[in-house]
Scaffold this motif. Structure first.
Motif, mmCIF file in Angstrom:
data_model
loop_
_atom_site.group_PDB
_atom_site.id
_atom_site.type_symbol
_atom_site.label_atom_id
_atom_site.label_comp_id
_atom_site.label_asym_id
_atom_site.label_seq_id
_atom_site.Cartn_x
_atom_site.Cartn_y
_atom_site.Cartn_z
ATOM 1 N N THR A 50 0.836 -1.206 0.000
ATOM 2 C CA THR A 50 0.000 0.000 0.000
ATOM 3 C C THR A 50 0.869 1.255 0.000
ATOM 4 O OG1 THR A 50 -1.736 -1.175 1.172
ATOM 5 C CG2 THR A 50 -1.852 1.216 1.229
ATOM 6 N N LEU A 51 1.938 1.208 0.770
ATOM 7 C CA LEU A 51 2.866 2.343 0.816
ATOM 8 C C LEU A 51 3.367 2.674 -0.593
ATOM 9 C CD1 LEU A 51 4.435 4.167 2.857
ATOM 10 C CD2 LEU A 51 6.151 2.367 3.009
ATOM 11 N N VAL A 52 3.733 1.628 -1.325
ATOM 12 C CA VAL A 52 4.248 1.814 -2.684
ATOM 13 C C VAL A 52 3.142 2.327 -3.621
ATOM 14 C CG1 VAL A 52 5.210 0.576 -4.674
ATOM 15 C CG2 VAL A 52 6.091 0.123 -2.364
ATOM 16 N N GLN A 53 1.941 1.752 -3.482
ATOM 17 C CA GLN A 53 0.820 2.185 -4.336
ATOM 18 C C GLN A 53 0.442 3.637 -4.061
ATOM 19 O OE1 GLN A 53 -2.056 -0.679 -3.150
ATOM 20 N NE2 GLN A 53 -1.321 -2.275 -4.542
ATOM 21 N N LEU A 54 0.521 4.026 -2.804
ATOM 22 C CA LEU A 54 0.197 5.414 -2.474
ATOM 23 C C LEU A 54 1.203 6.368 -3.121
ATOM 24 C CD1 LEU A 54 -0.750 4.947 1.302
ATOM 25 C CD2 LEU A 54 -2.315 5.682 -0.501
ATOM 26 N N CYS A 55 2.466 5.945 -3.171
ATOM 27 C CA CYS A 55 3.482 6.762 -3.863
ATOM 28 C C CYS A 55 3.128 6.889 -5.330
ATOM 29 C CB CYS A 55 4.867 6.127 -3.739
ATOM 30 S SG CYS A 55 5.554 6.207 -2.094
ATOM 31 N N ASP A 56 2.722 5.779 -5.946
ATOM 32 C CA ASP A 56 2.326 5.809 -7.359
ATOM 33 C C ASP A 56 1.152 6.770 -7.563
ATOM 34 O OD1 ASP A 56 4.174 4.053 -8.411
ATOM 35 O OD2 ASP A 56 2.941 2.272 -8.029
ATOM 36 N N GLY A 57 0.170 6.653 -6.677
ATOM 37 C CA GLY A 57 -1.018 7.505 -6.781
ATOM 38 C C GLY A 57 -0.647 8.974 -6.669
ATOM 39 N N GLY A 100 -0.027 14.499 -9.177
ATOM 40 C CA GLY A 100 0.477 15.864 -9.056
ATOM 41 C C GLY A 100 1.768 16.000 -8.260
ATOM 42 N N ALA A 101 2.103 14.981 -7.459
ATOM 43 C CA ALA A 101 3.334 15.101 -6.666
ATOM 44 C C ALA A 101 4.560 14.699 -7.492
ATOM 45 C CB ALA A 101 3.238 14.274 -5.391
ATOM 46 N N GLY A 102 4.304 14.077 -8.653
ATOM 47 C CA GLY A 102 5.354 13.804 -9.632
ATOM 48 C C GLY A 102 6.598 13.134 -9.094
ATOM 49 N N GLU A 103 7.741 13.691 -9.469
ATOM 50 C CA GLU A 103 9.023 13.070 -9.137
ATOM 51 C C GLU A 103 9.265 12.923 -7.647
ATOM 52 O OE1 GLU A 103 12.343 14.966 -10.958
ATOM 53 O OE2 GLU A 103 11.872 14.182 -12.950
ATOM 54 N N ALA A 104 8.771 13.866 -6.893
ATOM 55 C CA ALA A 104 9.008 13.810 -5.441
ATOM 56 C C ALA A 104 8.448 12.497 -4.872
ATOM 57 C CB ALA A 104 8.370 15.011 -4.759
ATOM 58 N N ALA A 105 7.262 12.102 -5.369
ATOM 59 C CA ALA A 105 6.647 10.857 -4.903
ATOM 60 C C ALA A 105 7.365 9.651 -5.503
ATOM 61 C CB ALA A 105 5.165 10.831 -5.274
ATOM 62 N N LEU A 126 14.840 13.621 0.041
ATOM 63 C CA LEU A 126 13.421 13.390 -0.260
ATOM 64 C C LEU A 126 12.572 14.493 0.385
ATOM 65 C CD1 LEU A 126 13.428 9.568 0.563
ATOM 66 C CD2 LEU A 126 13.483 10.609 -1.724
ATOM 67 N N SER A 127 11.352 14.632 -0.125
ATOM 68 C CA SER A 127 10.461 15.649 0.438
ATOM 69 C C SER A 127 9.968 15.206 1.821
ATOM 70 C CB SER A 127 9.260 15.853 -0.488
ATOM 71 O OG SER A 127 8.191 16.413 0.249
ATOM 72 N N PRO A 128 10.315 15.967 2.866
ATOM 73 C CA PRO A 128 9.904 15.582 4.220
ATOM 74 C C PRO A 128 8.382 15.533 4.385
ATOM 75 C CG PRO A 128 11.519 17.371 4.295
ATOM 76 C CD PRO A 128 11.117 17.201 2.871
ATOM 77 N N TRP A 162 6.283 12.063 5.155
ATOM 78 C CA TRP A 162 5.435 12.018 6.349
ATOM 79 C C TRP A 162 4.013 11.625 5.957
ATOM 80 C CZ3 TRP A 162 5.385 11.763 11.443
ATOM 81 C CH2 TRP A 162 4.222 12.117 12.129
ATOM 82 N N LEU A 163 3.499 12.266 4.909
ATOM 83 C CA LEU A 163 2.122 12.022 4.472
ATOM 84 C C LEU A 163 1.911 10.578 4.028
ATOM 85 C CD1 LEU A 163 -0.748 13.059 3.499
ATOM 86 C CD2 LEU A 163 0.333 13.393 1.275
ATOM 87 N N VAL A 164 2.818 10.077 3.195
ATOM 88 C CA VAL A 164 2.608 8.756 2.622
ATOM 89 C C VAL A 164 2.712 7.675 3.712
ATOM 90 C CG1 VAL A 164 4.958 8.220 1.838
ATOM 91 C CG2 VAL A 164 3.033 7.506 0.493
#
Ligand SMILES: [Zn+2]
Ligand SMILES: [Zn+2]
Length: 308
Positions: free
Chosen positions: A94-101, A106-111, A149-151, A155-157
């Motif tokens: 789920t952690l990985v899928q949330l990054c994909d999402g 809109g979070a693009g490369e940072a995610a 990485l974006s802090p 934190w959010l993901v």
């Protein structure tokens, strides 16, 4: 009865209820549609994970009711400082899928970078999620910055991915089956931060005149005996409840000029089940804007003491 039980709602009712709220929100705020599409997608991942966790077994924790009751009576949230085994096989995908999402939304490369760090093991998913569970914001931020990485995004993901597990834990420990001594300690909880995890509420949902605080992380619901600032306890003239939109008195902000904090308060027909509470938060972003324009802010997470 300060600790409020919310009966769990399962799919498909949960999905139907979420859909009708997303629809209403999109109709009211067409400008928010792209942001809503992302939120909707993230929420569906969380609903799926919650279902997976609900179907499996939660870890057995040796947290006796008497021990938790003493902890709560000292103002320490139940889960604070406890070593808790995480169901990583369920959480990590789920952690990985949330990054994909997030990357697509809109979070693009940072995610994308966060996803790569998790998949490659540069970030250990287990320690990241454990840090999130224990609300160690400084540790997560520092770890993110060391890796470029974006802090905020990290934190959010992590928070999103571990939240269904923390919600399930709080239901298990503090829910309907809690022993009387623990129930009494919960009912005596008089703090503005969550008795389960220590986070501040996302909103207060008001149903039938009851102002129920809803944890922004684990969705615990609790009511305080006093009507005062939930952050500093101010109840005098520095604590004001106002409706920014005169025609929408059902949507208010509690603002406190003693500590500068604010809390969104909304009238609803019923308390939102987990994870739909996040919709209440999104439905009220205009209240955040109004409060912040006037210089109010949500305070940082409370520093949690280790064991009570
Ligand atoms: Zn909580
Ligand atoms: Zn205050």
């Amino acid at each position: 009865m300060p600790y409020v039980q919310i009966s769990p709602v399962f799919r498909p009712e949960l999905t139907d209820s979420a859909e009708s709220r997303w629809q209403a929100l999109g109709d009211a705020r067409p400008d928010l549609r792209p942001a809503l599409a992302l939120q909707r997608q993230l929420l569906s991942r969380i609903v799926e994970l919650a279902a997976v966790l609900g179907a499996g077994r939660l870890p057995r924790l040796s947290l006796p009711p008497k021990y938790l009751a003493v902890k709560l009576s000292r103002g320490v949230p139940a889960l604070a400082g406890e070593p808790i085994p995480l169901p990583l096989p369920a959480l990590k995908p789920t952690l990985v899928q949330l990054c994909d999402g997030l990357a697509a939304g809109g979070a693009g490369e940072a995610a994308q970078h966060i996803k790569e760090a998790i998949v490659s093991g540069a970030i250990d998913a287990g320690s990241l999620l454990a840090s999130s569970l224990h609300r160690e914001q400084a540790a997560i931020r520092t770890g993110a910055m060391h890796r470029g990485l974006s802090p905020d995004l990290l934190w959010l993901v992590a928070e999103l991915a571990v939240s269904p597990f923390v919600h399930a834990l709080q239901q298990l420990l503090l829910g309907a089956a809690a022993a009387p001594e623990l129930r009494a300690a919960l009912d005596a909880w008089s703090h503005g931060y969550c008795p389960a995890c220590g986070s501040w509420p996302a909103v207060a949902e008001v149903v039938g005149g009851h102002r129920t605080l809803r944890c922004s992380f684990c969705a615990t619901a609790w009511e305080l005996a006093t009507y005062a600032c939930i952050y500093c306890g101010e109840s005098g003239e520095k604590f004001v409840t106002a409706a920014p939109d005169e025609e929408r008195k059902d949507r208010r902000v509690e603002i406190c000029s003693a500590c500068g904090g604010y809390l969104k308060t909304i009238d609803l027909p019923e308390l939102s089940p987990f994870p739909l509470l996040s919709i209440s938060d999104i439905e009220t972003t205009d209240l955040d804007v109004a409060a912040m324009e006037h210089g109010y802010a949500r305070p940082a997470l409370k520093e949690l003491t280790k064991k009570g």
